[in-house]
Design a protein around this motif. Structure first.
Motif, PDB file in Angstrom:
ATOM      1  N   LEU A 180       0.826  -1.198   0.000  1.00  0.00           N
ATOM      2  CA  LEU A 180       0.000   0.000   0.000  1.00  0.00           C
ATOM      3  C   LEU A 180       0.865   1.254   0.000  1.00  0.00           C
ATOM      4  CD1 LEU A 180      -2.728   1.420   0.201  1.00  0.00           C
ATOM      5  CD2 LEU A 180      -2.622   1.140   2.682  1.00  0.00           C
ATOM      6  N   GLY A 181       1.899   1.253   0.835  1.00  0.00           N
ATOM      7  CA  GLY A 181       2.795   2.413   0.896  1.00  0.00           C
ATOM      8  C   GLY A 181       3.497   2.666  -0.426  1.00  0.00           C
ATOM      9  N   VAL A 182       3.950   1.615  -1.055  1.00  0.00           N
ATOM     10  CA  VAL A 182       4.619   1.741  -2.350  1.00  0.00           C
ATOM     11  C   VAL A 182       3.651   2.274  -3.398  1.00  0.00           C
ATOM     12  CG1 VAL A 182       5.701   0.457  -4.231  1.00  0.00           C
ATOM     13  CG2 VAL A 182       6.335  -0.044  -1.864  1.00  0.00           C
ATOM     14  N   ALA A 183       2.419   1.751  -3.392  1.00  0.00           N
ATOM     15  CA  ALA A 183       1.416   2.183  -4.368  1.00  0.00           C
ATOM     16  C   ALA A 183       1.091   3.660  -4.202  1.00  0.00           C
ATOM     17  CB  ALA A 183       0.152   1.343  -4.222  1.00  0.00           C
ATOM     18  N   ILE A 184       0.966   4.121  -2.950  1.00  0.00           N
ATOM     19  CA  ILE A 184       0.648   5.523  -2.688  1.00  0.00           C
ATOM     20  C   ILE A 184       1.770   6.440  -3.159  1.00  0.00           C
ATOM     21  CG2 ILE A 184       0.315   7.228  -0.851  1.00  0.00           C
ATOM     22  CD1 ILE A 184      -1.282   5.127   0.668  1.00  0.00           C
ATOM     23  N   SER A 185       3.009   6.061  -2.880  1.00  0.00           N
ATOM     24  CA  SER A 185       4.141   6.896  -3.276  1.00  0.00           C
ATOM     25  C   SER A 185       4.340   6.893  -4.786  1.00  0.00           C
ATOM     26  CB  SER A 185       5.416   6.404  -2.585  1.00  0.00           C
ATOM     27  OG  SER A 185       5.747   5.085  -2.988  1.00  0.00           O
ATOM     28  N   ASP A 231       1.865   6.488  -7.149  1.00  0.00           N
ATOM     29  CA  ASP A 231       0.749   7.105  -7.870  1.00  0.00           C
ATOM     30  C   ASP A 231      -0.002   8.062  -6.949  1.00  0.00           C
ATOM     31  OD1 ASP A 231      -1.080   7.627  -9.852  1.00  0.00           O
ATOM     32  OD2 ASP A 231      -2.246   5.805  -9.544  1.00  0.00           O
ATOM     33  N   PRO A 232       0.628   9.170  -6.571  1.00  0.00           N
ATOM     34  CA  PRO A 232       0.014  10.078  -5.592  1.00  0.00           C
ATOM     35  C   PRO A 232      -1.306  10.682  -6.052  1.00  0.00           C
ATOM     36  CG  PRO A 232       1.938  11.085  -6.615  1.00  0.00           C
ATOM     37  CD  PRO A 232       1.955   9.643  -7.004  1.00  0.00           C
ATOM     38  N   ALA A 233      -1.526  10.787  -7.359  1.00  0.00           N
ATOM     39  CA  ALA A 233      -2.775  11.378  -7.845  1.00  0.00           C
ATOM     40  C   ALA A 233      -3.983  10.553  -7.446  1.00  0.00           C
ATOM     41  CB  ALA A 233      -2.726  11.515  -9.373  1.00  0.00           C
ATOM     42  N   ASN A 234      -3.787   9.268  -7.220  1.00  0.00           N
ATOM     43  CA  ASN A 234      -4.898   8.393  -6.852  1.00  0.00           C
ATOM     44  C   ASN A 234      -4.790   7.896  -5.413  1.00  0.00           C
ATOM     45  OD1 ASN A 234      -6.479   8.112  -9.392  1.00  0.00           O
ATOM     46  ND2 ASN A 234      -4.530   7.391 -10.183  1.00  0.00           N
ATOM     47  N   ALA A 235      -3.920   8.511  -4.637  1.00  0.00           N
ATOM     48  CA  ALA A 235      -3.716   8.068  -3.257  1.00  0.00           C
ATOM     49  C   ALA A 235      -4.785   8.642  -2.331  1.00  0.00           C
ATOM     50  CB  ALA A 235      -2.335   8.507  -2.767  1.00  0.00           C
ATOM     51  N   ASP A 236      -5.144   7.848  -1.335  1.00  0.00           N
ATOM     52  CA  ASP A 236      -6.053   8.292  -0.267  1.00  0.00           C
ATOM     53  C   ASP A 236      -7.424   8.729  -0.775  1.00  0.00           C
ATOM     54  OD1 ASP A 236      -4.128   7.773   1.688  1.00  0.00           O
ATOM     55  OD2 ASP A 236      -3.259   9.760   1.477  1.00  0.00           O
ATOM     56  N   LEU A 237      -7.871   8.229  -1.887  1.00  0.00           N
ATOM     57  CA  LEU A 237      -9.225   8.536  -2.362  1.00  0.00           C
ATOM     58  C   LEU A 237     -10.227   7.629  -1.654  1.00  0.00           C
ATOM     59  CD1 LEU A 237      -8.721   8.986  -6.214  1.00  0.00           C
ATOM     60  CD2 LEU A 237      -8.890  10.745  -4.458  1.00  0.00           C
ATOM     61  N   PRO A 238     -11.448   8.085  -1.484  1.00  0.00           N
ATOM     62  CA  PRO A 238     -12.458   7.264  -0.803  1.00  0.00           C
ATOM     63  C   PRO A 238     -12.752   5.969  -1.558  1.00  0.00           C
ATOM     64  CG  PRO A 238     -13.186   9.547  -1.008  1.00  0.00           C
ATOM     65  CD  PRO A 238     -11.976   9.403  -1.868  1.00  0.00           C
ATOM     66  N   GLU A 239     -13.302   5.018  -0.868  1.00  0.00           N
ATOM     67  CA  GLU A 239     -13.671   3.744  -1.468  1.00  0.00           C
ATOM     68  C   GLU A 239     -14.665   3.959  -2.612  1.00  0.00           C
ATOM     69  OE1 GLU A 239     -16.283   0.269   0.315  1.00  0.00           O
ATOM     70  OE2 GLU A 239     -14.242   0.175   1.145  1.00  0.00           O
ATOM     71  N   LEU A 240     -14.445   3.279  -3.721  1.00  0.00           N
ATOM     72  CA  LEU A 240     -15.277   3.332  -4.919  1.00  0.00           C
ATOM     73  C   LEU A 240     -15.193   4.664  -5.653  1.00  0.00           C
ATOM     74  CD1 LEU A 240     -18.555   1.468  -3.873  1.00  0.00           C
ATOM     75  CD2 LEU A 240     -16.544   0.555  -5.011  1.00  0.00           C
ATOM     76  N   ALA A 241     -14.249   5.527  -5.276  1.00  0.00           N
ATOM     77  CA  ALA A 241     -14.101   6.802  -5.976  1.00  0.00           C
ATOM     78  C   ALA A 241     -13.626   6.568  -7.401  1.00  0.00           C
ATOM     79  CB  ALA A 241     -13.095   7.691  -5.243  1.00  0.00           C
ATOM     80  N   LEU A 242     -14.011   7.460  -8.295  1.00  0.00           N
ATOM     81  CA  LEU A 242     -13.477   7.422  -9.651  1.00  0.00           C
ATOM     82  C   LEU A 242     -12.008   7.802  -9.607  1.00  0.00           C
ATOM     83  CD1 LEU A 242     -16.367   9.204 -11.561  1.00  0.00           C
ATOM     84  CD2 LEU A 242     -15.682   6.826 -11.854  1.00  0.00           C
ATOM     85  N   ARG A 243     -11.200   7.050 -10.318  1.00  0.00           N
ATOM     86  CA  ARG A 243      -9.764   7.306 -10.381  1.00  0.00           C
ATOM     87  C   ARG A 243      -9.348   7.477 -11.837  1.00  0.00           C
ATOM     88  NH1 ARG A 243     -10.427   4.502  -5.645  1.00  0.00           N
ATOM     89  NH2 ARG A 243      -8.860   4.840  -4.024  1.00  0.00           N
ATOM     90  N   THR A 244      -8.429   8.391 -12.069  1.00  0.00           N
ATOM     91  CA  THR A 244      -7.924   8.616 -13.414  1.00  0.00           C
ATOM     92  C   THR A 244      -6.572   7.935 -13.557  1.00  0.00           C
ATOM     93  OG1 THR A 244      -9.075  10.747 -13.565  1.00  0.00           O
ATOM     94  CG2 THR A 244      -7.305  10.341 -15.135  1.00  0.00           C
ATOM     95  N   THR A 286      -2.941   6.946 -14.446  1.00  0.00           N
ATOM     96  CA  THR A 286      -1.702   7.609 -14.818  1.00  0.00           C
ATOM     97  C   THR A 286      -0.685   6.531 -15.185  1.00  0.00           C
ATOM     98  OG1 THR A 286      -0.601   7.577 -12.640  1.00  0.00           O
ATOM     99  CG2 THR A 286      -2.211   9.337 -13.045  1.00  0.00           C
ATOM    100  N   ILE A 287       0.447   6.953 -15.699  1.00  0.00           N
ATOM    101  CA  ILE A 287       1.476   5.974 -16.063  1.00  0.00           C
ATOM    102  C   ILE A 287       2.074   5.327 -14.816  1.00  0.00           C
ATOM    103  CG2 ILE A 287       2.030   7.119 -18.233  1.00  0.00           C
ATOM    104  CD1 ILE A 287       4.505   8.315 -16.851  1.00  0.00           C
ATOM    105  N   TYR A 288       1.745   5.861 -13.640  1.00  0.00           N
ATOM    106  CA  TYR A 288       2.255   5.296 -12.388  1.00  0.00           C
ATOM    107  C   TYR A 288       1.233   4.401 -11.690  1.00  0.00           C
ATOM    108  CZ  TYR A 288       5.435   9.192 -13.219  1.00  0.00           C
ATOM    109  OH  TYR A 288       6.301  10.067 -13.799  1.00  0.00           O
ATOM    110  N   SER A 289       0.027   4.332 -12.227  1.00  0.00           N
ATOM    111  CA  SER A 289      -1.006   3.514 -11.591  1.00  0.00           C
ATOM    112  C   SER A 289      -0.662   2.033 -11.690  1.00  0.00           C
ATOM    113  CB  SER A 289      -2.365   3.763 -12.263  1.00  0.00           C
ATOM    114  OG  SER A 289      -2.741   5.128 -12.150  1.00  0.00           O
ATOM    115  N   ALA A 290      -0.994   1.302 -10.655  1.00  0.00           N
ATOM    116  CA  ALA A 290      -0.670  -0.124 -10.621  1.00  0.00           C
ATOM    117  C   ALA A 290      -1.362  -0.890 -11.735  1.00  0.00           C
ATOM    118  CB  ALA A 290      -1.054  -0.706  -9.262  1.00  0.00           C
TER     119      ALA A 290
END
Length: 244
Positions: A28-33, A35-48, A50-54
């Motif tokens: 989780l920590g690695v994923a947040i660091s 792809d910060p644009a999608n970090a800490d978003l609420p559950e089921l939130a729309l995410r955009t 990025t080239i860093y997204s898992a």
């Protein structure tokens, strides 16, 4: 007490549980660091995407398109599998997957147990959180927010290498779903593409600055290529042309 013995098998399950929790926290920590644009978003939130997204460049379970930069998705709250929910491309994979009370079903390999976990049991309730309406409206207007004058300015200076014809793929086009010759992403309605001029492969390259897919120009670089990357067929007059 020294010499006391633990019950057989009591230590291994506990160690496995703790190790698994630590592994998940590290992931989780690695994923947040990453792809910060999608970090800490609420559950089921729309995410955009990025080239860093898992999930970037992975294949969507429903539509079989690879996730591209800018694709709007939702993540399963349990296993984090991504599903499109994108009005721009009309990819409603989230709703398609969870229709009729279906479960996610994604399987995940547990490297500690060296085994595949049982398919994800998540079942969507059919509702999104209260914040959803405002978030979705923002996502749907993400391209409309770009200045019209800015887009026109880009169009005046941006052109395919060698000044090959550039066109926008229309709904129902027979080339939708085919692979780009360079990036290997599938072509979608609305993409801007160049047809390979070799005359043999009938393939296409993206050349869409708005979607960060400048494949035809990337393939040619500054000098250009005089052959097709798929068939090897010659492309007359392409090499050393500067169409910029």
């Amino acid at each position: 007490m020294q010499g006391a013995r633990k019950a057989p098998g009591s230590k291994t399950p506990f160690r496995h549980h703790v190790t698994k929790l630590l592994s998940e926290e590290i992931e989780l920590g690695v994923a947040i660091s990453r792809d910060p644009a999608n970090a800490d978003l609420p559950e089921l939130a729309l995410r955009t995407t990025t080239i860093y997204s898992a999930w970037y460049m992975r294949t969507c379970y429903c539509c079989k398109h690879k996730f591209r930069d800018g694709d709007v998705v939702r993540l399963c709250p349990l296993c984090e599998r991504a599903y499109h929910d994108d009005n721009q491309y009309r990819f409603y994979c989230w709703r398609q997957r969870f229709a009729n009370a279906a479960v996610c079903g994604a399987k995940r390999y547990d490297p500690i147990a060296e085994a595949w976990e049982v398919g994800c049991p998540y079942r969507w309730s059919g509702r999104f959180p209260e914040y959803e309406s405002a978030t979705e409206q923002l996502q749907c207007r993400r391209i409309a927010h770009i200045s019209t004058q800015f887009l026109r300015g880009i169009e005046k200076v941006w052109m395919p290498y060698g000044q090959e014809p550039l066109f926008e793929v229309e709904d129902g086009s027979p080339i939708i779903g085919y692979w780009c010759q360079w990036c290997r992403f599938q072509i979608r309605a609305g993409d801007r593409v160049v047809k390979c001029p070799c005359g043999k492969c009938n393939g296409h390259f993206h050349d869409d600055i708005y979607r960060h897919l400048t494949c035809w120009n990337d393939w040619n670089g500054s000098q250009g290529h005089d052959y097709c990357p798929v068939t090897g067929a010659g492309i007359a007059g392409t090499a050393n042309r500067d169409g910029r």
